[in-house]
Design an enzyme around this catalytic site. Structure first.
Site, PDB file in Angstrom:
ATOM      1  N   HIS A  94       2.253   2.043  -3.113  1.00 30.66           N
ATOM      2  CA  HIS A  94       1.330   2.985  -3.755  1.00 30.66           C
ATOM      3  C   HIS A  94       1.839   4.422  -3.714  1.00 30.66           C
ATOM      4  O   HIS A  94       1.076   5.352  -3.916  1.00 30.66           O
ATOM      5  CB  HIS A  94      -0.052   2.896  -3.101  1.00 30.66           C
ATOM      6  CG  HIS A  94      -0.747   1.588  -3.348  1.00 30.66           C
ATOM      7  ND1 HIS A  94      -2.010   1.314  -2.882  1.00 30.66           N
ATOM      8  CD2 HIS A  94      -0.350   0.468  -4.029  1.00 30.66           C
ATOM      9  CE1 HIS A  94      -2.361   0.092  -3.250  1.00 30.66           C
ATOM     10  NE2 HIS A  94      -1.365  -0.442  -3.942  1.00 30.66           N
ATOM     11  N   ASP A  99       0.868  -1.181   0.000  1.00 35.68           N
ATOM     12  CA  ASP A  99       0.000   0.000   0.000  1.00 35.68           C
ATOM     13  C   ASP A  99       0.901   1.226   0.000  1.00 35.68           C
ATOM     14  O   ASP A  99       2.027   1.163  -0.484  1.00 35.68           O
ATOM     15  CB  ASP A  99      -0.950  -0.034   1.207  1.00 35.68           C
ATOM     16  CG  ASP A  99      -2.278   0.652   0.924  1.00 35.68           C
ATOM     17  OD1 ASP A  99      -2.251   1.881   0.698  1.00 35.68           O
ATOM     18  OD2 ASP A  99      -3.326  -0.005   0.926  1.00 35.68           O
TER      19      ASP A  99
END
Length: 388
Positions: free
Chosen positions: A235, A212
């Site tokens: 991310h 993430d």
């Protein structure tokens, strides 16, 4: 002529210097075999160290120490340092911690330092459960500081956390240095470092590989400095998501300087829910950044509405202003290398592009702007679409 000599004898009775104290968790019952529950031994070390008026070190020798959910709470009489040469291991059964949301928490402490060590959250079992679509617990954050100040974390490695690795929540004056984060690129919700409701936080020399956001920045964050950051997979570095709540604190004075993104989903991102909100983002600098094949090198997304739940047909109320992108270069994993998708209710303003050079393989990269105003200086490629 006479001479007067004044002699002062400093003895232990007249001046006292408190010697630092060390508590070895093994001496208090911990076992580094990776199987024996050492939680009580760590709590005994904390209670002794926290009660000491002098500076205290809690020492964790080499070995693997199994810890269940543990809360270290203040206020302490003196400063406490965790010197960790070993590995702290979460229970292998993800259900033990997965419903509580927490593994290791420090609450209302001041002057606490963590030096070295490895946190092994053993999160792979939970990730596998989530991949099947079964009814799984949400998961536990590995390390969290709440309502604390003057915190230093140096040389710590966090691996395979169930969800967020390191969380700084409602804290002030925090330094994270030489932190390593590792987890599978497919691991869900495993943000590397999450900062929220905190002020005067610095993150330097961090290497983060996760599933993430490498670093995520929540509402109420001010005066956050990030420098020498390596991210990927992951991310990217994300401000947000913001605006989930109608009345939410803003984010202000955030700097990302000297960062490299390699194979990440995003580079530098600002993300807000498409919902009414009083929140804001202002005073942000992204500078000296290298992008190696990130899908979205530069992105503002104010139309965030996962699963089309809770926000269809609405627009974001978060106001984004005064964001500077300076000295950014590299390659995009998609044709749209710069995307500014801002709110029609509160358009982005004061967006500045200064020496930005992004390519898309052998094809021409492009930029996309919706409700975004700003300016461009120096070399800007692809060409700026910002409305002046």
């Amino acid at each position: 002529m006479s001479t007067m000599v004044l002699m002062i004898n400093l003895t232990s009775s007249s001046v006292a210097f408190a010697a630092p104290t060390t508590f070895n968790v093994v001496d208090l019952g911990a076992k580094g075999d990776g199987r024996t529950d050492s939680t009580r031994a760590f709590l005994r070390a904390w209670e002794s160290g926290c009660a000491s008026p002098s500076s205290t070190t809690i020492y964790v020798p080499q070995g693997r120490y199994l810890l269940n959910e543990v809360l270290f709470t203040g206020e302490c009489k003196g400063r406490v340092t965790f010197k960790i040469d070993g590995t702290l291991v979460a229970p292998s059964d993800y259900r033990i911690l997965g419903t509580s949301g927490k593994w290791i928490t420090f609450n209302k402490v001041q002057g606490v330092s963590i030096s070295g060590g490895i946190l092994d959250g053993q999160g792979a079992g939970l990730w596998a459960c989530k991949a099947t679509g079964k009814n799984c617990p949400f998961g536990a954050r590995s390390l969290e500081f709440t309502y604390s100040s003057e915190i230093t974390i140096t040389g710590l490695t966090s691996m395979n956390s169930q969800i967020f690795h390191i969380v700084i929540h409602d804290c002030k004056n925090v330094k994270l240095q030489q932190v390593q984060v590792t987890a599978s690129g497919n691991s869900p919700n495993t943000d590397g470092i999450h900062v929220q409701g905190s002020t005067d936080v610095t993150i330097t020399q961090a290497n983060i590989k996760t599933g993430d956001d490498c670093i995520s920045i929540g509402p109420g964050t001010t005066n956050l400095w990030m420098e020498n950051i390596n991210c990927g997979p992951g991310h990217g570095i994300s401000i947000g998501s913001l605006g989930k709540a109608a009345n939410e604190q803003g984010v202000q004075n955030v700097t990302v300087k000297t960062a490299t993104f390699s194979g990440s989903q995003n580079g530098v991102r600002i993300k807000t829910w498409a919902r009414p909100s009083t929140g804001y983002v202002k005073g942000v600098l992204f500078e000296d950044i290298i992008i190696n094949n990130a899908r979205n090198p530069i992105i503002i997304d104010q139309d965030y509405c996962p699963h089309n739940e809770g926000c269809p047909g609405q627009v974001s109320g978060v106001k984004i202003s005064d964001v500077v992108y300076r000295n950014i270069r590299g390659s995009s994993g998609s044709q749209v290398a710069m995307k500014f998708d801002c709110s029609p209710k509160t358009p982005c303003s004061g967006i500045v592009l200064n020496n930005v050079d992004l390519t898309y393989g052998s094809k021409s990269a492009s930029s996309s702007c919706i409700n975004a105003d700003g300016s461009a200086f120096g070399l800007v490629h692809p060409s700026s679409c910002l409305a002046a």
